[in-house]
Enzyme design. Sequence first.
Site, PDB file in Angstrom:
ATOM      1  N   ASP A  17       0.819  -1.217   0.000  1.00 37.38           N
ATOM      2  CA  ASP A  17       0.000   0.000   0.000  1.00 37.38           C
ATOM      3  C   ASP A  17       0.851   1.264   0.000  1.00 37.38           C
ATOM      4  OD1 ASP A  17      -1.862  -2.050   0.471  1.00 37.38           O
ATOM      5  OD2 ASP A  17      -3.184  -0.692   1.532  1.00 37.38           O
ATOM      6  N   ARG A  96       0.964   5.391  17.966  1.00 35.71           N
ATOM      7  CA  ARG A  96       0.697   6.471  17.009  1.00 35.71           C
ATOM      8  C   ARG A  96       1.212   7.840  17.452  1.00 35.71           C
ATOM      9  NH1 ARG A  96       1.129   2.621  13.969  1.00 35.71           N
ATOM     10  NH2 ARG A  96      -0.705   1.677  13.016  1.00 35.71           N
ATOM     11  N   ASP A 125      -6.819   4.440  12.605  1.00 35.22           N
ATOM     12  CA  ASP A 125      -5.489   5.045  12.546  1.00 35.22           C
ATOM     13  C   ASP A 125      -5.458   6.363  11.781  1.00 35.22           C
ATOM     14  OD1 ASP A 125      -4.109   3.367  14.175  1.00 35.22           O
ATOM     15  OD2 ASP A 125      -3.447   2.021  12.590  1.00 35.22           O
ATOM     16  N   SER A 181      -4.185  -8.393   7.419  1.00 34.08           N
ATOM     17  CA  SER A 181      -3.175  -7.344   7.484  1.00 34.08           C
ATOM     18  C   SER A 181      -2.690  -7.227   8.917  1.00 34.08           C
ATOM     19  CB  SER A 181      -3.749  -6.000   7.008  1.00 34.08           C
ATOM     20  OG  SER A 181      -4.772  -5.569   7.871  1.00 34.08           O
TER      21      SER A 181
END
Length: 424
Positions: A17, A96, A125, A181
């Site tokens: 990606d 994050r 996210d 994923s």
Amino acid sequence: MSASKGRVLLAYSGGLDTSCILAWLIEQGYDVIAFMADVGQEEDFEAARAKALKVGAKKFYVQDLKREFVEQLIYPAVQANCIYENVYLLGTSLARPVIARGMMEVAEKEQCDYVSHGCTGKGNDQVRFELAFYGLKPDIKVIAPWRLPEFYNRFAGRAALLEFAAQKNIPVQQTAAKPWSTDENLFHISYEAGILEDPNTTPPTDMWKLTASPESAPETPEQITIEFKAGLPAKVTAGNKTYTDSVEVFLALNALARKHGIGRIDIVENRFIGVKSRGCYESPGATILRVAHMDIEGLTLDRNVRRLRDEFVTPKLSQILYNGHFFTPEREFVTSCIPASQRTVNGLVRLKLYKGNVIVEGRNSNEGLYDERESSMDELGGFEPTDTTGFIQIESIRIKKWAQANIRKGQAGVSAQDVYGSRV
């Protein structure tokens, strides 16, 4: 050649990606700098660097943020016993803010006009990253390809991404859709999407990466000791090995938990944007720490302080972390409460690790909140049993009034169902 539209710092993972997004941004006329954060994931950073530069990145940055991750995010979450929906230990959420801060540092250094990421339009996210960006640098501009019609209409599925990768000579390891994923860091690894989108599909045994299955874990249990100071793990002792450095402590606990099959969960959770999501997680060392920390608090933390922390700090900070509200005034306020709550949380916890389980075998502290003589059933130890009579009398005042009111209602024909509820 047309002038550049500006400099973009891309959160780059090295996967299909973000490699395609890197090439697409270049195709759109941007100069792209690739950024990777080392937050403890098992990654070949040099291979990722070579790949990003081959695709066309102007520069590549990798920042080692492991210590910042442990000390600034993981440890406060451990002190507050953070958990989302009573199951998820917030591994992705915790990383994050650290990654975003590292990105803003590089964006400032490279005078980037934009930052970009590969987060999908349905996930948490995108919210976490972008709110963190704005909390650190309010004037930054964000390019979110998976929310741009010109991108997601062109790349409707993985096959389209693979075709684009072939056109751009982007090396990929797979030529078919992945069955799930992942996102990995020092704290955990997550698995979602693909075959896991059916919540009734049992995860295949070869999906789990970090931990041994409980069935194949060692038959012999292993004893360890964790020493806490102000609610933080200051020392871990396992056999004849001792760890005191914050990063080494967490790495050691990870290794021990992985060996004994500790830390797997499989849940359906509520994403911040309102969509339910099935996720599987492995949080090995974090699971050990949570059990040990909650146990030592039982011995050392005042009950009213613990109640206030459990009712306010734990759920609020967990929600703040999950929703991506880290760089906010409410997060500053909530985390400012943690040190005061942990001042007395000092002592040792002895644990047994065995086939997916973390078993507390004992604890010890000099904090003095626990008095063995006072608690004993074999001696008074300074406690006067007659004092309890008055305590019970005061506590019973409102209950007696309530009972008397119910008796009066009963005389008027109130049934047992009315007293006990819909079921007896």
